[in-house]
Design a protein around this motif. Structure first.
Motif, PDB file in Angstrom:
ATOM      1  N   SER A   1       2.121   4.455   8.933  1.00  0.00           N
ATOM      2  CA  SER A   1       2.229   5.060   7.776  1.00  0.00           C
ATOM      3  C   SER A   1       1.700   6.610   8.053  1.00  0.00           C
ATOM      4  N   LEU A   2       2.383   7.781   7.299  1.00  0.00           N
ATOM      5  CA  LEU A   2       1.870   9.052   7.267  1.00  0.00           C
ATOM      6  C   LEU A   2       1.768   9.494   5.797  1.00  0.00           C
ATOM      7  N   GLY A   3       0.731  10.280   5.709  1.00  0.00           N
ATOM      8  CA  GLY A   3       0.384  10.871   4.333  1.00  0.00           C
ATOM      9  C   GLY A   3      -0.379  12.141   4.122  1.00  0.00           C
ATOM     10  N   ILE A   4      -0.408  12.272   2.970  1.00  0.00           N
ATOM     11  CA  ILE A   4      -1.403  13.717   2.821  1.00  0.00           C
ATOM     12  C   ILE A   4      -2.271  13.531   1.749  1.00  0.00           C
ATOM     13  N   ASP A   5      -3.571  13.697   1.847  1.00  0.00           N
ATOM     14  CA  ASP A   5      -4.500  13.474   0.832  1.00  0.00           C
ATOM     15  C   ASP A   5      -4.736  14.451  -0.291  1.00  0.00           C
TER      16      ASP A   5
ATOM     17  N   ARG B   1      -0.962  10.851  -0.765  1.00  0.00           N
ATOM     18  CA  ARG B   1       0.543  10.620  -1.018  1.00  0.00           C
ATOM     19  C   ARG B   1       1.469  10.322   0.132  1.00  0.00           C
ATOM     20  N   PHE B   2       2.288   9.462  -0.142  1.00  0.00           N
ATOM     21  CA  PHE B   2       3.044   8.892   1.187  1.00  0.00           C
ATOM     22  C   PHE B   2       3.957   9.931   1.560  1.00  0.00           C
ATOM     23  N   LEU B   3       4.166   9.902   2.872  1.00  0.00           N
ATOM     24  CA  LEU B   3       5.280  10.913   3.325  1.00  0.00           C
ATOM     25  C   LEU B   3       6.256  10.016   4.140  1.00  0.00           C
TER      26      LEU B   3
ATOM     27  N   THR C   1      -1.408 -14.564  -6.753  1.00  0.00           N
ATOM     28  CA  THR C   1       0.008 -13.638  -6.582  1.00  0.00           C
ATOM     29  C   THR C   1      -0.258 -12.399  -7.749  1.00  0.00           C
ATOM     30  N   GLU C   2      -1.035 -12.129  -8.461  1.00  0.00           N
ATOM     31  CA  GLU C   2      -1.195 -10.790  -9.070  1.00  0.00           C
ATOM     32  C   GLU C   2      -2.243  -9.909  -8.806  1.00  0.00           C
ATOM     33  N   HIS C   3      -3.013 -10.201  -8.052  1.00  0.00           N
ATOM     34  CA  HIS C   3      -4.260  -9.272  -7.567  1.00  0.00           C
ATOM     35  C   HIS C   3      -4.550  -8.920  -6.280  1.00  0.00           C
ATOM     36  N   PHE C   4      -4.788  -7.767  -5.917  1.00  0.00           N
ATOM     37  CA  PHE C   4      -5.062  -7.045  -4.727  1.00  0.00           C
ATOM     38  C   PHE C   4      -6.334  -6.373  -4.646  1.00  0.00           C
ATOM     39  N   GLY C   5      -6.972  -6.295  -3.771  1.00  0.00           N
ATOM     40  CA  GLY C   5      -8.184  -5.651  -3.598  1.00  0.00           C
ATOM     41  C   GLY C   5      -8.401  -4.951  -2.412  1.00  0.00           C
TER      42      GLY C   5
ATOM     43  N   VAL D   1       0.828  -1.258   0.155  1.00  0.00           N
ATOM     44  CA  VAL D   1      -0.011  -0.191   0.109  1.00  0.00           C
ATOM     45  C   VAL D   1       0.901   1.138   0.013  1.00  0.00           C
ATOM     46  N   GLU D   2       1.989   1.276   0.806  1.00  0.00           N
ATOM     47  CA  GLU D   2       2.780   2.271   0.835  1.00  0.00           C
ATOM     48  C   GLU D   2       3.457   2.910  -0.504  1.00  0.00           C
ATOM     49  N   ALA D   3       3.800   1.843  -1.148  1.00  0.00           N
ATOM     50  CA  ALA D   3       4.256   1.766  -2.629  1.00  0.00           C
ATOM     51  C   ALA D   3       3.547   2.413  -3.721  1.00  0.00           C
ATOM     52  N   ASN D   4       2.237   2.097  -3.189  1.00  0.00           N
ATOM     53  CA  ASN D   4       1.270   2.691  -4.329  1.00  0.00           C
ATOM     54  C   ASN D   4       0.046   3.485  -3.744  1.00  0.00           C
TER      55      ASN D   4
END
Length: 296
Positions: A61-65, A43-45, A156-160, A32-35
């Protein structure tokens, strides 16, 4: 998990792709942090951000929307009764350390982003394998903006991701006052007809579903379902501009009504511009509003 099932099509038929939890909490956190911007509109901080020796903790994780609101993201591999309280604990710390957070934003994103942090609408996003009905009830008892998001890996290829509950904070007007109170930024040039049109747009966007947050900013008003799905600019003399997350290439653009603004600077977020001049425009715009809402 909901009743939605995922199948892989083959020449011989269809095979169900079974959902699974992460092997470890760090697996879902790292993904999730990478995407984060694509998945959460954030936006990942920073990751594992230390709150200092006195407070004694680390924010996952810290971020800003998209609207400049500070975001705390907490992860759990499975179901954890403490995830909401833990996240609120860190959100409270963040509100008491605003200057530290703004320094972080400045270092990562620049001076302009740091100056536009929206402290009136801080958010907590909890990403976990599942939540209980007590978790859903608990978030409704708080005055913060909280999103409960369930995840699953499929093969191995999908994430929901699935939003289980989304509770708005104080940035949104009470439902009983929505028809009379529009959060669209005012403009001295707007006339009565445009003001009525803006109020009607506000009513329709808020009525698309549960858990919609209305976030007023100086130059636009965002409508958010985990991520922004619509941004409404202040009424002009003859038109009202709405920006949507719908794909301009898939809607059939109509000159004078819809426009592809991909790569063009404008207030708010979204690549599809909708120009509303009268109530008849609003009637045909509603399908586009629903399309953008469903994609958020």
């Amino acid at each position: 998990m909901s009743g939605l099932k995922l199948f892989h099509t083959t020449n011989g038929g269809m095979t169900e792709v079974m959902p699974r939890l992460a092997d470890a909490e760090t697996d879902v956190q790292s993904l999730v942090e990478a995407n984060m911007e694509a998945l959460l509109g954030v936006r990942f901080l920073a990751t594992e951000y230390s709150t200092g020796p006195v407070h004694g903790g680390r924010i996952d994780s810290l971020g800003i929307d998209e609207n400049g609101a500070p975001v705390v993201v907490e992860f759990k591999r499975g179901t954890d009764a403490g995830v909401i309280h833990q996240g609120l604990f860190y959100l409270s710390w963040l509100m008491d350390h605003r200057s530290e957070y703004q320094h972080l934003v400045r270092d990562r994103l620049g001076v302009t982003a740091a100056a536009q942090v929206l402290w009136s609408a801080p958010r907590l996003i909890c990403v976990a394998g599942d939540f209980t009905r007590y978790d859903v009830h608990a978030v409704r008892e708080h005055r913060r903006s909280i999103d409960l998001v369930r995840y699953r890996f499929f093969g191995t290829e999908h994430f929901g991701l699935e939003t289980v509950a989304s509770v708005t904070g104080q940035a949104t007007a009470p439902r009983t006052a929505r028809r009379r109170t529009s959060a669209v930024p005012s403009a001295s040039s707007r006339d009565g007809a445009m003001a009525e049109l803006a109020a009607a747009v506000d009513e329709i966007l808020l009525g698309l579903g549960d858990g919609i947050t209305r976030v007023p900013r100086q130059t636009y008003c965002a409508y958010q379902r985990l991520r922004n799905f619509a941004c409404v600019c202040p009424p002009q003399k003859t038109k009202l501009l709405v920006y949507l997350k719908a794909d301009p290439k898939g809607v059939g653009l109509v000159p004078g009504f819809t426009r592809d603004v991909t790569g063009l600077g404008h207030h708010g977020t979204g690549d599809l511009e909708v120009q509303l001049r009268a109530e008849r425009d609003l009637e045909r715009a509603q399908d586009l509003f629903r399309l953008s809402y469903a994609a958020a």
